[in-house]
Design a protein around this motif. Structure first.
Motif, short mmCIF file in Angstrom:
data_model
loop_
_atom_site.label_atom_id
_atom_site.label_comp_id
_atom_site.label_asym_id
_atom_site.label_seq_id
_atom_site.Cartn_x
_atom_site.Cartn_y
_atom_site.Cartn_z
N UNK A 9 0.35 -1.35 -0.09
CA UNK A 9 -0.22 0.19 -0.16
C UNK A 9 0.64 1.12 0.33
N UNK A 10 0.50 2.37 -0.18
CA UNK A 10 1.17 3.17 0.69
C UNK A 10 0.26 4.53 1.82
N UNK A 11 1.40 5.19 2.35
CA UNK A 11 1.01 5.62 3.74
C UNK A 11 0.73 6.95 3.95
N UNK A 12 0.49 7.34 4.79
CA UNK A 12 0.04 9.02 5.35
C UNK A 12 1.08 8.62 6.95
N UNK A 13 1.10 9.51 7.00
CA UNK A 13 1.73 10.13 8.92
C UNK A 13 1.06 11.52 8.83
#
Lengths: 344, 344, 344, 344
Positions: D26-30
């Motif tokens: 997946x890709x991520x957020x923070x």
């Protein structure tokens, strides 16, 4: 030409000089095993053990020579017998009487004793022809919130070292920084703080001794810390060992952080740094000669790996901040050298 | 009725019994100040200092009584003179000869020495009428990856304690767990591991000594760890002190973590736990009597704060996991008690 | 005259100005709760909430104003309505497109975007009359051993800031250092490193923003770090919050480290530092208005405690490095003020 | 027969099955890059990328399938196309609505939603024929001292899992413990705590998922933690990755702790544990396919090294707690395998 061939023909340069702190060959006490991990050894015993390692060329020596009452001549002779040289002296201004500080002791008389003890060690160092006086102000710091006036601790530390450096302009002084132990917090706690303090001293003959393990458990990246000190021409010496990143465990080199230790030596080599590759291990429960040999075997593998390292590939990967690529290049060189080393 | 009045009329119960490890009044060595932080003291000297504190009722005593050659009768007399009682003995099976382990020593003969030493301490403990034998297997653990067979260490630890517990069914044994030091990793490293080990022992007279500082720097929430041990009826004793969360600094109670220490005592009190409030401080550079008085003053403030704490308000805030609300309720009680304590 | 009377008549000076980062009033996402801890809020919503606190005078504002498409005029108006002033802008050059770095991005075009974004924020900052542009190069660092050329990262960071400082000689830039997060390691990781970098820039309008929590979990003593920056006239701003010393938890001020936070404010006050006392809390699961009020109530107690602090007694205790004495003096003042604060 | 020959003829057994959490792709957020590290991907996109790795056989899948609105049939088909199997489902009861807890939410309705969501995932898991439902109660914990009633959190966690386990007696549930993040402290924080909780549940179909990185930064020795879970027949699954020992960095396997990761796999293999060797990496800024291949290449080297390892020599060294000897034996096997792996 294949990759493999290309890296085979690299120049890794001459073998480094290997050294150790002579305490590597002592026995230790701690607050629980007050009777000691093994029988006490004099510095003369320890020098003999250091000689038995076979690959050590230089030693950093505690002074006054433990356990006291040992002359410089005796030490010189013991070194000569083992074909060893004193690279440094470490004045012990962190024993019981300096419990509340050496350079920063609140009692001016004790503070003066600390400075005098370092000065006396410098005289002996001159005699022995050491490269530097190692300054580790182990008791200079504080333990509790509100206990200390930080500006005062800083000033006293800077002043003491300036005075010493000016008194011995022909000698170098190398500050070994450390985040903590035996004080909960120490004055010279990081490479950057130490560099700032050296600026404040305004002298040329004070630099940094970078202990890999101190840097690691202090939250630094040791290779980065080394670059910073070298960029300011202040990396006077290094010590290596390993730990679990929470305390100064002083384990054998490469027993946990192989890649980061290799990166550290790469940083030194890449910057053209020429000093001694020196052990500061505390083999509490291990045979000290074996522990030193293990550390040196691993350092030798690092040196060989530097020869296998494809620098242009690595530079390209780092320029792109390609973590996977850079790691692969470094690992290829490192694992090859380590495999060769361990199968010898 | 106002809030203030409501909390004034709470019952905080009778004053707790205060105790200390007798080593609180010793002097110490470490690997640098090998000559010691102050002149050595015998256990008799230390007991005298403990008596000078004025608020201590019980002591946990190292055994063999330091520095050796001191009889049980002498200790009994010294305690009586100071109006103190021995609550526990701490057999020292973590000295030099046990460097590679006590219960887990690879040499069966040394392992047997460790068990025998604890057994001998239990005999003396019976004589002195202690509440428990404190088991701190300080050298039981390992230092390097791959050094140990973990299953073997576990089994040897469990077996040794089972044997001891069965040999002394009339005595209690309290395991003081600790994440590390002097070994880099220790067998009994957390409350949960220790509880699992106690299950494996299959005996009733082994429990936990929860040292607040060990729990804290081991990454636990001490109040939560206490609840867990109490829920299994295994909290035999506690020790308190403080640290910077990275090492067993053994600082004076409340010098850093006021709120969490108060929460710890709240957890004990709330669960109806009745044991001694005991100090395990190491005043390396401080006056031990003053350090003990400071620790007790703070504990007394905690006890008073328990009387000020509005339990129903707190329970409601916790039921809602209202962090700000719960903290405010706890702080109101704590700060009032601390202010009163410090202005006395 | 009694102790009590003496400390009552101390001058604590005028009430400080209280501020906050406007993100205190936003909602957050993390890598797990990707749908957010609460409904999104625009910066205009957040300013309104900040106004509701009642004690805040200034805000540090993210820019571009979240979530985008909001004009400077709108923000100015929203601030005016709440009787608030913009003390700083925080240009967001740490979003997705800067994942591999802002000032240190390996792609020169992205690096230029980062500098341009900061420059654009400086233009807006001028318009709003801010005191400084906050520089937090959150993505400037590295994640893996061997990934980066540290000298290169340093040079790019220094060059970018020098360029910006020279382009906006009428503005101040305050670097907020942080050990890690979101990168595993960051370029500006400690106060001393940041001060060295500022030297390398050779400009006068770059300084440090010291975030208490960053300093704490970075292994510094925040009060000591503050002294160091002040001694070099480089402490441009501060942020406060709290954490468990292992990560940037951004908890409410004083929820864990009461004494060390008080020591931090004492260090500022004692050095005559005059800046804003500013919150950088992230109330993920708490009401932001209540969280701000709690933080300010505690800061106000610190300010009052400064008035109660017997400075000459403290100076004497610190001159003797008397930990117990110094702590007692500080606690007496602090607990009195906290008790008064919490009972109001 | 030489050492070398002896170790060459060891049996290392069949190649393990390799797996990954699908979020690896997946890709991520923070909380800073709220716009994400890269474009969002559906679980179908991610499965396709997982298939591109080439060496993966199984996946652990988030449920509800991200970003929602994707049917089980679609997922089944996507898996089949890539020749992959679902080994587990990970119900996402740690999103925004569960901010204050899943199983431990103070609101009974939200708590019920959490249990129901896991139950619904179990139904889907049955359909897909998974080996276990992964239970990661990411929001179950607390953030502030005094916020929570620990006994209550424990009870609610145990009760919820017992209920689920009894409702789905044909399925296994594997608890992934973690010390912290996203909560400052989590209920299932260590292997030993989790094992105690499983006892309290009194069911047979709940076990442990041991994440190497969680164990490492939680202060455990992962190999020791594995032994402990296996000894109780409760090691249902493992995840591997790496970190700097202070946070869940989810780096690529072997990028820092080569020796300890090898020791972990040795512990599994030596105990006859047969499960999947599974990746839980978060390549925030790296290519996920390359990151997975790198992780698998290293795991394959570990597997090969197990074949080279001289077990009787190692057992002898461990029986003597000979740290240098044991490390040398392990390193000889490991470096040989790593060198072969990296030069392929």
């Amino acid at each position: 030409m294949s990759n493999q061939e290309r890296i085979d023909i690299q120049e890794q340069g001459p073998e480094p000089v290997y050294g150790a702190g002579v305490w590597h060959f002592a026995t230790y006490v701690d607050r629980y095993a007050t009777d000691g991990y093994g029988e006490p050894r004099t510095i003369l015993d320890a020098i003999k053990l250091a000689g038995a390692v076979g690959d050590l060329s230089v030693l950093d020596l505690n002074w006054p020579f433990p356990p006291g009452g040992i002359s410089t001549a005796e030490v010189r002779e013991a070194l000569a017998e083992q074909n060893l040289r004193a690279i440094a002296l470490t004045p012990e201004f962190y024993t019981g009487r300096f419990a509340k500080g050496g350079f920063t002791n609140p009692d001016p008389a004790v503070r003066r004793q600390a400075i005098d003890l370092v000065a006396a060690s410098a005289e002996v160092g001159r005699e022995l022809g050491v490269d530097y006086i190692k300054i580790w102000p182990g008791q200079d710091g504080y333990d509790y919130p509100f206990q200390a006036d930080y500006t005062d601790l800083w000033g006293k530390s800077v002043d003491a070292l300036r005075e010493l450096a000016q008194s011995f302009p022909d000698l170098n002084f190398a500050i070994e920084y450390k985040p903590r132990e035996p004080r909960n917090r120490m004055v010279f706690s990081s490479v950057a703080r130490t560099l700032l303090a050296i600026q404040d001293m305004g002298v040329d003959n004070v630099g940094v001794l970078l202990d890999f393990g101190h840097s690691l458990y202090g939250g630094e990246t040791p290779a980065e810390a080394a670059r910073m000190a070298i960029a300011r021409d202040k990396l006077f010496a290094i010590d290596v060992n390993d730990n679990f990143r929470g305390w100064d465990d002083d384990m054998v080199v490469g027993s946990v952080h192989l890649l980061e230790t290799f990166e550290f030596f790469f940083a030194l080599h890449d910057a053209g740094w020429q000093g001694v590759w020196q052990l500061d291990q505390f083999p509490f429960r291990e045979d000290p000669v074996e522990a030193a040999r293990t550390g040196i075997r691993t350092m030798r593998a690092f040196h060989r790996a530097l020869g296998y390292l494809d620098r242009s590939e690595l530079a390209a990967a780092q320029a792109a901040q390609d973590a996977l690529g850079a790691q692969r290049i470094a690992k290829r060189a490192l694992f090859r050298a380590l495999a060769e080393s361990e199968s010898e």
